[in-house]
Design a protein around this motif. Sequence first.
Motif: not given
Length: 123
Positions: A59-71, A38-40, A113-120
Amino acid sequence: MSLDQANLLKAWQHYIEITGCEKSKIPVKTINNCQNIIFTHSDFIENPKSNGVFIEIQPSKIAHLKEKFVIFDEDTKKDKLIDPLSFAFPLLTMHEKNQSFYLPIFVIDLPADFFDFRELHWF
């Protein structure tokens, strides 16, 4: 239904026909709640130079996505997407016969490479 609402509905129907986006219907039963983000209002940043907006993913949304879709790939020693990932929005709900579908109006494929970045993240 007011005349304005009827005209808006006709415009959406016309847009869907012209763009062919009906072909990208997503059966509701295939979507899991963990796949929803959900975007605000604060996630959308106007970009006056391009007459558009950036969508910021916190970052919290990115962490959620990484948990579900990245190995983690042992061969390359890097994280990788399980499957290609896209954002689809807005989702209109359609009902045909006994089935329900989401109909995205816009679909953005995220780079591998979307999840390779460390910034927003912005897209």
